[in-house]
Write a protein that holds these residues in place. Sequence first.
Motif, PDB file in Angstrom:
ATOM      1  N   GLU A   9       0.905  -1.336  -0.124  1.00  0.00           N
ATOM      2  CA  GLU A   9       0.114   0.074   0.142  1.00  0.00           C
ATOM      3  C   GLU A   9       0.776   1.190   0.062  1.00  0.00           C
ATOM      4  OE1 GLU A   9      -2.750   2.663   2.934  1.00  0.00           O
ATOM      5  OE2 GLU A   9      -2.515   0.263   3.450  1.00  0.00           O
ATOM      6  N   GLU A  10       1.855   1.309   0.812  1.00  0.00           N
ATOM      7  CA  GLU A  10       2.693   2.110   0.944  1.00  0.00           C
ATOM      8  C   GLU A  10       3.573   2.850  -0.396  1.00  0.00           C
ATOM      9  OE1 GLU A  10       4.004   2.534   5.530  1.00  0.00           O
ATOM     10  OE2 GLU A  10       5.052   1.106   4.253  1.00  0.00           O
ATOM     11  N   THR A  13       0.986   4.108  -3.001  1.00  0.00           N
ATOM     12  CA  THR A  13       0.684   5.410  -2.548  1.00  0.00           C
ATOM     13  C   THR A  13       1.852   6.446  -3.082  1.00  0.00           C
ATOM     14  OG1 THR A  13      -0.498   4.888  -0.625  1.00  0.00           O
ATOM     15  CG2 THR A  13       0.304   7.023  -0.710  1.00  0.00           C
ATOM     16  N   GLN A  14       3.127   5.934  -2.882  1.00  0.00           N
ATOM     17  CA  GLN A  14       4.245   6.720  -3.100  1.00  0.00           C
ATOM     18  C   GLN A  14       4.459   6.709  -4.703  1.00  0.00           C
ATOM     19  OE1 GLN A  14       7.799   5.766  -1.650  1.00  0.00           O
ATOM     20  NE2 GLN A  14       7.279   6.169   0.586  1.00  0.00           N
ATOM     21  N   ARG A  17       1.534   8.989  -6.082  1.00  0.00           N
ATOM     22  CA  ARG A  17       1.616  10.496  -5.770  1.00  0.00           C
ATOM     23  C   ARG A  17       2.687  11.125  -6.588  1.00  0.00           C
ATOM     24  NH1 ARG A  17       3.474   9.955  -0.595  1.00  0.00           N
ATOM     25  NH2 ARG A  17       1.648   9.848   0.373  1.00  0.00           N
ATOM     26  N   THR A  46      -5.712  -2.939  -2.504  1.00  0.00           N
ATOM     27  CA  THR A  46      -4.633  -2.289  -2.071  1.00  0.00           C
ATOM     28  C   THR A  46      -4.355  -0.885  -2.834  1.00  0.00           C
ATOM     29  OG1 THR A  46      -2.932  -4.207  -2.030  1.00  0.00           O
ATOM     30  CG2 THR A  46      -2.129  -2.357  -2.645  1.00  0.00           C
ATOM     31  N   ALA A  50      -4.402   2.785  -1.296  1.00  0.00           N
ATOM     32  CA  ALA A  50      -3.344   3.737  -1.873  1.00  0.00           C
ATOM     33  C   ALA A  50      -4.180   5.209  -2.213  1.00  0.00           C
ATOM     34  CB  ALA A  50      -2.572   3.412  -3.018  1.00  0.00           C
ATOM     35  N   LEU A  51      -5.428   4.995  -3.106  1.00  0.00           N
ATOM     36  CA  LEU A  51      -6.116   6.034  -3.178  1.00  0.00           C
ATOM     37  C   LEU A  51      -6.573   6.499  -1.996  1.00  0.00           C
ATOM     38  CD1 LEU A  51      -7.865   4.612  -6.300  1.00  0.00           C
ATOM     39  CD2 LEU A  51      -6.017   6.279  -6.184  1.00  0.00           C
ATOM     40  N   ASN A  52      -6.932   6.262  -1.143  1.00  0.00           N
ATOM     41  CA  ASN A  52      -7.516   6.815   0.076  1.00  0.00           C
ATOM     42  C   ASN A  52      -6.634   7.577   0.822  1.00  0.00           C
ATOM     43  OD1 ASN A  52     -10.454   6.197   0.666  1.00  0.00           O
ATOM     44  ND2 ASN A  52      -9.982   4.116   1.051  1.00  0.00           N
ATOM     45  N   SER A  53      -5.364   7.134   0.810  1.00  0.00           N
ATOM     46  CA  SER A  53      -4.239   7.967   1.303  1.00  0.00           C
ATOM     47  C   SER A  53      -3.899   9.250   0.489  1.00  0.00           C
ATOM     48  CB  SER A  53      -2.792   7.121   1.581  1.00  0.00           C
ATOM     49  OG  SER A  53      -2.912   6.131   2.035  1.00  0.00           O
ATOM     50  N   LEU A  54      -4.002   9.090  -0.914  1.00  0.00           N
ATOM     51  CA  LEU A  54      -4.030  10.351  -1.587  1.00  0.00           C
ATOM     52  C   LEU A  54      -5.104  11.172  -1.581  1.00  0.00           C
ATOM     53  CD1 LEU A  54      -2.677   8.637  -4.967  1.00  0.00           C
ATOM     54  CD2 LEU A  54      -1.252   9.764  -3.008  1.00  0.00           C
ATOM     55  N   ASP A  57      -4.164  13.369   1.223  1.00  0.00           N
ATOM     56  CA  ASP A  57      -3.283  14.204   0.947  1.00  0.00           C
ATOM     57  C   ASP A  57      -3.770  15.614   0.060  1.00  0.00           C
ATOM     58  OD1 ASP A  57      -1.265  12.749   1.880  1.00  0.00           O
ATOM     59  OD2 ASP A  57      -0.333  11.670  -0.067  1.00  0.00           O
TER      60      ASP A  57
END
Length: 213
Positions: A9-10, A13-14, A17, A46, A50-54, A57
């Motif tokens: 996931e990290e 995300t990276q 991003r 996954t 990641a999209l939820n993290s973005l 952001d």
Amino acid sequence: MKIVKQSLEEQATQYLRQAIIDGHIGLGEKIVESTLAKELDLSRSTIRMALNSLCHDGLVVQKPYSGWHVISIVRDDLWELYNLRLALEGQAAEMAALKASEKDKLRLRALFENYCELCIKSPTDIKAVSEMDWRFHQLVVEISGSARMQAMYERILYQLKAYIGMTHQDYDLSQSGESHRALVDAICAGNGELAHREARANITLFSELRNEE
């Protein structure tokens, strides 16, 4: 050797991003979970995480009945981001001047010297110089000692990076490092009022941001 373990996931995300910041995924572009999962050979769950993290952001939004989209940035958004950056960086620099330890000052001066050296050696490497500029300002915010301010600042930073990456704006950055000397001196001298003024003076004028809607 330092070993850094990252979850899928990290890593996703990276990757996403950076793709948005570099302009490889365009502003306003729709992101399809299933397509992205296939391209990256990852599960949809996954990709969704990641999209939820973005989304946190401020780089993507989830629209009802439409799915995920990269944010769109128009002139009003730029005006808001510009003024938020003025407020946050000015206050962060003032707090940094009042709170910086000797270790913090050494870190700031070391990064500043590397910044100036990069501008001398590679004045046309816009991407490298711009990234060093972001790192410098992030360090000032970090030295302010406010975790909340750091979180707010990073959200603004990601969106501005995405805009600049997508519009391919280029600035004369040959003196970029040297232009921060007064700010570094003010922080290291513990002069909060001067640091506040110098931080604001270093931010690109809103009128210089070209909106290519």
